[in-house]
Design an enzyme around this catalytic site. Structure first.
Site, PDB file in Angstrom:
ATOM      1  CG  HIS A   1      24.065 -43.030  -5.744  1.00 46.20           C
ATOM      2  ND1 HIS A   1      24.255 -44.383  -5.645  1.00 46.20           N
ATOM      3  CD2 HIS A   1      23.809 -42.592  -4.490  1.00 46.20           C
ATOM      4  CE1 HIS A   1      24.098 -44.768  -4.376  1.00 46.20           C
ATOM      5  NE2 HIS A   1      23.823 -43.679  -3.661  1.00 46.20           N
TER       6      HIS A   1
ATOM      7  CE  LYS B   1       7.854 -11.603  -8.654  1.00 45.76           C
ATOM      8  NZ  LYS B   1       8.869 -12.404  -7.927  1.00 45.76           N
TER       9      LYS B   1
ATOM     10  NE  ARG C   1       4.967   1.359  -1.698  1.00 40.69           N
ATOM     11  CZ  ARG C   1       5.657   0.968  -0.648  1.00 40.69           C
ATOM     12  NH1 ARG C   1       6.960   1.109  -0.632  1.00 40.69           N
ATOM     13  NH2 ARG C   1       5.057   0.460   0.399  1.00 40.69           N
TER      14      ARG C   1
ATOM     15  CB  CYS D   1      -0.868   0.015   1.233  1.00 43.10           C
ATOM     16  SG  CYS D   1      -1.832  -1.473   1.450  1.00 43.10           S
TER      17      CYS D   1
ATOM     18  CD  GLU E   1      15.642 -17.116 -10.130  1.00 43.04           C
ATOM     19  OE1 GLU E   1      14.708 -17.152 -10.935  1.00 43.04           O
ATOM     20  OE2 GLU E   1      15.470 -17.193  -8.897  1.00 43.04           O
TER      21      GLU E   1
ATOM     22  CD  GLU F   1      14.402 -20.583  -3.885  1.00 38.25           C
ATOM     23  OE1 GLU F   1      13.982 -21.384  -4.725  1.00 38.25           O
ATOM     24  OE2 GLU F   1      14.271 -19.347  -4.008  1.00 38.25           O
TER      25      GLU F   1
ATOM     26  CG  ASN G   1       0.538   2.022   3.686  1.00 35.97           C
ATOM     27  OD1 ASN G   1      -0.551   2.117   3.138  1.00 35.97           O
ATOM     28  ND2 ASN G   1       1.645   2.549   3.191  1.00 35.97           N
ATOM     29  N   GLY G   2      -0.158  -1.465   6.438  1.00 31.72           N
ATOM     30  CA  GLY G   2       0.194  -2.388   7.518  1.00 31.72           C
ATOM     31  C   GLY G   2      -0.934  -3.358   7.783  1.00 31.72           C
TER      32      GLY G   2
ATOM     33  CE  LYS H   1      15.817 -17.257  -6.208  1.00 29.88           C
ATOM     34  NZ  LYS H   1      14.443 -17.461  -6.022  1.00 29.88           N
TER      35      LYS H   1
ATOM     36  CD1 TRP I   1      -0.267  -6.281  -0.629  1.00 32.28           C
ATOM     37  CD2 TRP I   1      -0.106  -6.364  -2.858  1.00 32.28           C
ATOM     38  NE1 TRP I   1       0.223  -7.508  -0.970  1.00 32.28           N
ATOM     39  CE2 TRP I   1       0.339  -7.593  -2.314  1.00 32.28           C
ATOM     40  CE3 TRP I   1      -0.088  -6.188  -4.233  1.00 32.28           C
ATOM     41  CZ2 TRP I   1       0.789  -8.639  -3.120  1.00 32.28           C
ATOM     42  CZ3 TRP I   1       0.366  -7.237  -5.017  1.00 32.28           C
ATOM     43  CH2 TRP I   1       0.795  -8.442  -4.474  1.00 32.28           C
TER      44      TRP I   1
HETATM   45  C1  F6R Z   1      12.272 -18.007  -9.068  1.00 28.78           C
HETATM   46  C2  F6R Z   1      10.868 -17.696  -9.275  1.00 28.78           C
HETATM   47  C3  F6R Z   1      10.035 -18.677 -10.016  1.00 28.78           C
HETATM   48  C4  F6R Z   1       8.621 -18.742  -9.420  1.00 28.78           C
HETATM   49  C5  F6R Z   1       7.724 -19.643 -10.261  1.00 28.78           C
HETATM   50  C6  F6R Z   1       6.352 -19.783  -9.658  1.00 28.78           C
HETATM   51  O1  F6R Z   1      12.921 -17.009  -8.341  1.00 28.78           O
HETATM   52  O2  F6R Z   1      10.394 -16.679  -8.873  1.00 28.78           O
HETATM   53  O3  F6R Z   1      10.622 -19.934 -10.029  1.00 28.78           O
HETATM   54  O4  F6R Z   1       8.716 -19.234  -8.120  1.00 28.78           O
HETATM   55  O5  F6R Z   1       7.609 -19.115 -11.558  1.00 28.78           O
HETATM   56  O6  F6R Z   1       5.727 -18.542  -9.541  1.00 28.78           O
HETATM   57  P1  F6R Z   1       4.492 -18.351  -8.585  1.00 28.78           P
HETATM   58  O7  F6R Z   1       4.982 -18.518  -7.185  1.00 28.78           O
HETATM   59  O8  F6R Z   1       4.000 -16.971  -8.869  1.00 28.78           O
HETATM   60  O9  F6R Z   1       3.502 -19.421  -8.941  1.00 28.78           O
END
Ligand code: F6R
Length: 618
Positions: free
Chosen positions: A514, A613, A27, A2, A498, A491, A100-101, A495, A74
């Site tokens: 293995h 995203k 945001r 927000c 990517e 994970e 906000n919050g 990270k 939001w």
């Molecule tokens: C990696 C990343 C992606 C998402 C994936 C699922 O940093 O962001 O691997 O995790 O595309 O996205 P959501 O969580 O939006 O379903």
């Protein structure tokens, strides 16, 4: 997240409030609204959708007045809608509030107000603030110059959780009140006019002289002056600060990238995820109470949990597999959604399907969820996005409350997904009687500690920056771990690859011999994640195996742990926690490591090549 804006001066407020909100659009938000005061009349206009929809509407219906507040919302409580948008007004329509919050005790406050005849219009937590202000203003303050400030002081003293507030009231056409706790609020100083904003970018076109409110402080903005108060109502004197950020760095809160900002927001985001869900007794975390979902006996009696998700969310699911087995003694399958949808899976009406998705719009996750639903499965969604398709179609929804995530690489969404998964596993463990009262309490206490432990890791950022500077050019990085550490390894490898484009992979440490160990040589960095105490000997053997083939080894383990001194080239220490909760902490330094490797390579971590995203198509 927000955004709040406020203006009091000698010019029309509405265009300024909208222009300031526009600067906060980056945001993310789902609705917008403004309230202005003109000739003693409070006018409110708010709408779901982009700011441009509101601006278009207001271009034909002028909202006059030289003071007002604005908001972009939001959603956290209640879907995105006109009625849930801010500002919210009290029963008399004479006080308007933007917030906000998250008000964690809103349900109790709502009950208190309803017993006194207050009818609520929205599903938001914010509406209680408007009604409480009215309650204290009319019943206890008795009018007068400071009555609105007194009512605000009383109101905020009743609020638990986080807030920044902007308040206007038709009885006080000479002022705006702001208040904050755990959510930023800034006063911008002009000549004959003053501003209120939740973020610096909203102010930069008007002023660079600002006063940051500190915790539990209030500000009363008049046209020609600003008065600051502490929560006892005592005056505070503070020199203004001159902001020299450009607009772009202001949007990132001074951080170089959104990803870094979001990594740093994790302690706060995790506190929000826990929020009212963790109930305290005698000052200690004692039980879990999901105000938004009821897990009745039929959910607790499930024979199997099936978790479906993609990418980072899938890795949260892998942690979920270990957590549900550990705490709730439930059989768990965790599936990549794009695989699940094309399998011929066995679906039982007694199963619990958990779909995890930051966006709630990932095409594969939605398709897998629909398939499970069609087969008679019950769906519980864990998502960050109120009103998303996933949240609308699931039977139950647990929101991560991370706030918008702008960087493509997921960080705070992941750790808050983990937090939700743990809360669910613990609650089901309680309901199923698989978690002893002592174990449950110890784990909840450890969970309550996580946000401040994350902060401690973030405070040691420079060490990770140096570790990355020494290793960013490695040809391959392998992350190894066992049990919960394997999930963290998955994970961490994602990270790193990517955003830095370094070849990285995760292996269950026991799997190395293995096959994968054939890849290990002097050009390899192995990051061993070692937080599962009963398995330290095993992971030490794995480290020796890779070290003897020339690999450099970085170990992530607990502070004060000496077991790895002889085998590690470098140790990254994280605060001690229960082994089963370690992914919540162990991932944080590895997010920073990935970030700094990407920066060292000259990549833009916010916009990694070839990635989007939200993957809303197959
Ligand atoms: C990696 C990343 C992606 C998402 C994936 C699922 O940093 O962001 O691997 O995790 O595309 O996205 P959501 O969580 O939006 O379903």
């Amino acid at each position: 997240m927000c955004g709040i804006t406020g203006y009091i001066g000698y010019k029309e407020a509405t265009p300024r409030l909208l222009a300031m909100l526009k600067k906060l659009e980056y945001r993310g938000y789902d609705s917008a609204g403004v309230a202005t005061l003109c000739d003693g009349v409070l006018a409110v206009r708010k709408m779901k959708g982009p700011l441009s929809t509101l601006a278009n509407a207001l271009s034909t219906e002028r909202m006059a007045g030289t003071l007002g507040v604005g908001h972009t919302r939001w959603a956290t409580h209640g879907e995105p809608s006109d009625v849930n948008a801010h500002p919210h007004t009290d029963v008399s329509g004479r006080i308007a509030v933007v917030h906000n919050g998250i008000i964690e005790n809103y349900a109790a406050l709502k009950g208190f107000l309803q017993e006194r005849g207050v009818a609520f219009r929205s599903d938001t937590d914010t509406e209680v603030v408007a009604h409480l202000l009215n309650y204290y203003y009319t019943r206890e303050s008795g009018g007068g110059h400071n009555a609105l400030l007194d009512a605000t002081l009383k109101t905020v003293s009743k609020l638990e959780g986080s807030y920044s507030l902007g308040i206007v009231a038709s009885d006080y056409p000479d002022r705006i009140i702001g208040a904050r706790k755990d959510s930023p609020l800034i006063v911008g100083l002009g000549v004959g006019e003053n501003y209120l904003a939740s973020d610096v970018p909203a102010l930069l076109s008007y002023t660079r002289d600002v006063c940051y409110l500190n915790e539990r402080e209030l500000a009363v903005l008049y046209r020609d002056r600003v008065a600051l108060y502490n929560d006892s109502g005592e005056r505070i004197v503070r020199q203004p600060t001159r902001v020299d950020w450009d607009v772009e760095s202001a949007e990132k809160g001074g951080y170089a990238h959104f990803m870094l900002k979001e990594i740093h927001e994790q302690d706060k985001a995790l506190s929000n995820t826990l929020g009212s869900r963790l109930r305290h007794s005698a000052g200690e975390a004692a039980s879990i109470d999901f105000d938004e979902i009821r897990l009745d006996a039929s959910w607790a009696a499930a024979k199997r949990v099936v978790i479906i998700a993609c990418g980072t969310a899938y890795h949260a699911g892998v942690v979920g597999k270990y957590a549900f087995e550990h705490f709730a003694r439930l059989a768990v399958e965790v599936d990549i959604a794009s695989e699940y949808r094309y399998r011929n899976p066995l679906i039982d009406g007694g199963d619990i399907f958990i779909a995890i998705s930051q966006s709630g719009e990932t095409a594969d996750t939605l398709a897998a969820m629909r398939q499970a639903k069609k087969g008679g499965g019950r769906i519980l969604a864990i998502t960050n996005t109120v009103g998303s398709t996933l949240s609308r179609e699931a039977d139950l929804v647990l929101y991560t409350r991370a706030g918008p995530e702008i960087a493509v690489a997921s960080t705070k969404a992941f750790t808050t997904q983990l937090m939700c998964v743990y809360l669910l596993a613990l609650r089901l463990g309680e309901l199923r009687g698989t978690l002893s009262a002592d174990d449950g309490k110890d784990t909840l206490r450890a969970l309550a500690n996580i946000p401040q432990q994350v902060r401690r890791i973030l405070d040691k950022e420079t060490a990770l920056q140096k570790a990355a500077a020494r290793r960013f050019s490695k040809r391959s990085v392998f992350f190894i771990g066992r049990l919960f550490d394997y999930a963290t390894a998955l994970e961490s490898a994602l990270k790193l690859k990517e955003i830095s484009y370094t070849h990285s992979e995760a292996f269950a440490a026991g799997e190395l011999k293995h096959g994968a160990i054939a890849l290990v040589d002097k050009a390899t960095l192995v990051v061993a994640i070692a937080t599962q105490r009963p398995l330290f000997d095993k992971i030490i053997s794995n480290i020796r195996e890779v070290a003897s083939r020339g690999a450099e080894v970085l170990v992530v383990t607990y502070e004060g742990e000496r077991a790895f001194d002889a085998v590690a080239n470098e140790i990254v220490a994280i605060p001690e926690t229960r082994d089963a909760l370690s992914p919540l902490l162990a991932i944080v330094p590895l997010q920073l490591f990935a970030y700094y490797c990407a920066v060292q390579k000259g990549n833009d971590p916010d916009k990694p090549r070839n990635l989007a995203k939200s993957v809303t198509v197959e």
